[in-house]
Write an enzyme that holds these catalytic residues in place. Structure first.
Site, PDB file in Angstrom:
ATOM      1  N   GLY A   1       0.902  -1.286   0.124  1.00  0.00           N
ATOM      2  CA  GLY A   1       0.017   0.065   0.224  1.00  0.00           C
ATOM      3  C   GLY A   1       1.002   1.043  -0.080  1.00  0.00           C
TER       4      GLY A   1
ATOM      5  N   GLY B   1       0.047   4.499  -0.153  1.00  0.00           N
ATOM      6  CA  GLY B   1      -0.724   5.656   0.413  1.00  0.00           C
ATOM      7  C   GLY B   1       0.203   6.338   1.471  1.00  0.00           C
ATOM      8  CB  SER B   2      -0.968   9.129   3.729  1.00  0.00           C
ATOM      9  OG  SER B   2      -2.188   9.378   2.930  1.00  0.00           O
TER      10      SER B   2
ATOM     11  CE  LYS C   1      -5.276   6.994  16.120  1.00  0.00           C
ATOM     12  NZ  LYS C   1      -4.662   6.306  14.713  1.00  0.00           N
TER      13      LYS C   1
ATOM     14  CG  ASN D   1      -9.421   6.986  15.054  1.00  0.00           C
ATOM     15  OD1 ASN D   1      -8.893   8.075  15.568  1.00  0.00           O
ATOM     16  ND2 ASN D   1      -8.804   5.993  14.215  1.00  0.00           N
TER      17      ASN D   1
HETATM   18  N1  LIG Z   1      -2.791   9.154   7.121  1.00  0.00           N
HETATM   19  C1  LIG Z   1      -2.689   9.182   8.389  1.00  0.00           C
HETATM   20  O1  LIG Z   1      -2.257  10.322   8.959  1.00  0.00           O
HETATM   21  C2  LIG Z   1      -2.839   8.021   9.432  1.00  0.00           C
HETATM   22  C3  LIG Z   1      -2.577   8.138  10.921  1.00  0.00           C
HETATM   23  C4  LIG Z   1      -2.736   7.030  11.474  1.00  0.00           C
HETATM   24  C5  LIG Z   1      -3.233   5.908  11.054  1.00  0.00           C
HETATM   25  N2  LIG Z   1      -3.686   5.974   9.695  1.00  0.00           N
HETATM   26  C6  LIG Z   1      -4.430   4.418   9.427  1.00  0.00           C
HETATM   27  O2  LIG Z   1      -3.481   3.947   8.226  1.00  0.00           O
HETATM   28  C7  LIG Z   1      -4.255   3.303   7.450  1.00  0.00           C
HETATM   29  C8  LIG Z   1      -3.776   3.554   6.072  1.00  0.00           C
HETATM   30  O3  LIG Z   1      -4.104   4.977   5.897  1.00  0.00           O
HETATM   31  P1  LIG Z   1      -3.764   6.091   4.662  1.00  0.00           P
HETATM   32  O4  LIG Z   1      -4.126   7.425   5.064  1.00  0.00           O
HETATM   33  O5  LIG Z   1      -2.121   5.590   4.389  1.00  0.00           O
HETATM   34  O6  LIG Z   1      -4.773   5.497   3.654  1.00  0.00           O
HETATM   35  P2  LIG Z   1      -4.337   5.859   1.949  1.00  0.00           P
HETATM   36  O7  LIG Z   1      -3.650   6.911   1.797  1.00  0.00           O
HETATM   37  O8  LIG Z   1      -5.675   5.603   1.462  1.00  0.00           O
HETATM   38  O9  LIG Z   1      -3.414   4.369   1.370  1.00  0.00           O
HETATM   39  C9  LIG Z   1      -4.210   3.414   1.582  1.00  0.00           C
HETATM   40  C10 LIG Z   1      -3.262   2.687   0.325  1.00  0.00           C
HETATM   41  O10 LIG Z   1      -3.313   1.038   0.108  1.00  0.00           O
HETATM   42  C11 LIG Z   1      -3.473   0.736  -1.374  1.00  0.00           C
HETATM   43  N3  LIG Z   1      -4.004  -0.468  -1.317  1.00  0.00           N
HETATM   44  C12 LIG Z   1      -5.412  -0.726  -1.153  1.00  0.00           C
HETATM   45  N4  LIG Z   1      -5.604  -2.204  -1.593  1.00  0.00           N
HETATM   46  C13 LIG Z   1      -4.226  -2.294  -1.890  1.00  0.00           C
HETATM   47  C14 LIG Z   1      -3.882  -3.554  -2.639  1.00  0.00           C
HETATM   48  N5  LIG Z   1      -4.682  -4.687  -3.060  1.00  0.00           N
HETATM   49  N6  LIG Z   1      -2.680  -3.710  -3.071  1.00  0.00           N
HETATM   50  C15 LIG Z   1      -1.919  -2.632  -2.948  1.00  0.00           C
HETATM   51  N7  LIG Z   1      -2.324  -1.559  -2.449  1.00  0.00           N
HETATM   52  C16 LIG Z   1      -3.359  -1.462  -2.052  1.00  0.00           C
HETATM   53  C17 LIG Z   1      -4.443   2.137  -1.781  1.00  0.00           C
HETATM   54  O11 LIG Z   1      -4.203   2.223  -3.286  1.00  0.00           O
HETATM   55  P3  LIG Z   1      -5.479   2.645  -3.920  1.00  0.00           P
HETATM   56  O12 LIG Z   1      -5.896   4.042  -3.829  1.00  0.00           O
HETATM   57  O13 LIG Z   1      -5.252   2.129  -5.246  1.00  0.00           O
HETATM   58  O14 LIG Z   1      -6.902   1.754  -3.524  1.00  0.00           O
HETATM   59  C18 LIG Z   1      -3.615   3.327  -1.042  1.00  0.00           C
HETATM   60  O15 LIG Z   1      -2.599   3.614  -1.827  1.00  0.00           O
HETATM   61  C19 LIG Z   1      -5.735   3.414   7.513  1.00  0.00           C
HETATM   62  O16 LIG Z   1      -6.338   2.564   8.504  1.00  0.00           O
HETATM   63  C20 LIG Z   1      -5.690   4.824   8.649  1.00  0.00           C
HETATM   64  O17 LIG Z   1      -6.883   4.660   9.409  1.00  0.00           O
HETATM   65  C21 LIG Z   1      -3.788   6.684   9.060  1.00  0.00           C
END
Ligand SMILES: NC(=O)c1ccc[n+]([C@@H]2O[C@H](COP(=O)([O-])OP(=O)(O)OC[C@H]3O[C@@H](n4cnc5c(N)ncnc54)[C@H](OP(=O)(O)O)[C@@H]3O)[C@@H](O)[C@H]2O)c1
Length: 278
Positions: A10, A12-13, A188, A192
């Protein structure tokens, strides 16, 4: 490829934040993308940009897809949303070494235990993090809020394994081991569940929930409900109100991920975040 390579599922962020932080430590992590996303980039290395309020750094990172992984995965960090984790893991299952250490870094409760049960030979760890990050563009992550990450095994019998000890020092993220990770996950989740849905409902930033008006009435009602759920589950969580208000104050200008997803018309994590099996 050395067998201690970190794989991150993944991009993402959080995936990019952890990949950049591992690069900063001198490691060479590999980011696993969906097949369709991988095809878009049509190259095997990408510049990964990590920005903070003070500085920006660039790292050269390997990207792979489930089809192009060419070595057994011994260390994997799962950074998808809760609802995508199991499918994402299944897409790389054929590459997981039997003794692979898997760290689940997503929010929620229930989905981690489902993954643990689906991966009986691997060691599954869960993490709970208060870091804040967002993607400004693909592979350009902004580390907006420096927090703490706790990591603990989801199996009581595997405490003696080193797990992710090497991330607890000389790492730009604050990581520590935790013996009671499920309690951290519940806490958490409770925080949330008070903040995220409301910010999406009111389309507002975290700090705006403390408006001394309608939003705060809803917030305080949710805190009461979440506190009684924790009490019924016998989870020792003191002063949830203080913690929730503290998060709203400390992250006042942040847009929660749920609010961001709602604004973009994307599925939110809310209905997947608690999947307890009875
Ligand atoms: N961002 C924060 O500040 C933060 C802080 C603490 C906790 N969290 C938690 O951490 C988790 C991730 O958050 P995030 O903000 O990083 O989410 P995000 O930016 O949406 O990233 C998730 C990533 O996973 C990818 N993904 C989904 N299915 C996949 C697959 N089958 N194979 C490969 N990649 C795949 C998505 O790709 P697609 O876009 O193609 O679907 C996306 O790039 C969540 O549970 C969030 O609540 C986030």
């Amino acid at each position: 490829m050395p067998n201690d390579t970190w794989y991150i599922l993944g991009a993402g962020s959080i995936g990019c934040l952890w990949a950049a932080s591992l690069c900063h430590k001198g490691a060479s992590p590999r980011l696993i993308l969906r097949e369709s996303s991988y095809q878009q980039f049509a190259r095997k290395r990408v510049p990964l940009k990590l920005s903070t309020p003070d500085q920006t750094a660039l790292f050269d990172v390997d990207i792979v897809s489930p089809e192009t992984i060419n070595s057994p995965i011994n260390r994997l960090i799962v950074c998808t949303k809760a609802q995508d984790a199991l499918a994402a893991l299944n897409s790389v299952k054929a590459h997981l070494a039997d003794n692979c250490q898997i760290l689940l870094l997503y929010n929620g409760m229930g989905s981690q235990q489902t993954v643990r049960d689906a991966m009986p030979t691997q060691t599954v760890w869960a993490g709970s993090s208060t870091d804040g990050a967002y993607l400004a563009a693909p592979f350009e992550v902004y580390h907006a809020g420096r927090g703490n990450t706790w990591i603990g095994s989801l199996r009581n019998d595997q405490r003696s394994e080193p797990g992710f000890d090497d991330l607890c020092s000389n790492f730009r993220l604050n990581v520590s081991q935790c013996d009671a990770i499920e309690q951290k996950l519940w806490e958490k989740l409770a925080i949330n569940s008070c903040i995220n849905g409301l910010t999406a409902l009111f389309n507002c930033r975290n700090g705006e929930l403390l408006d001394n008006g309608e939003k705060q009435v809803w917030l305080d009602q949710l805190i009461i409900e979440a506190s009684s759920v924790l009490a019924a589950l016998e989870i020792p969580a003191t002063s949830l109100r203080e913690k929730v208000h503290g998060v709203c104050q400390n992250t006042a200008s942040n847009l929660s991920s749920t609010c961001q997803d709602a604004r973009r018309g994307r599925a939110t994590e809310l209905s997947f975040i608690v999947t307890i099996q009875h």
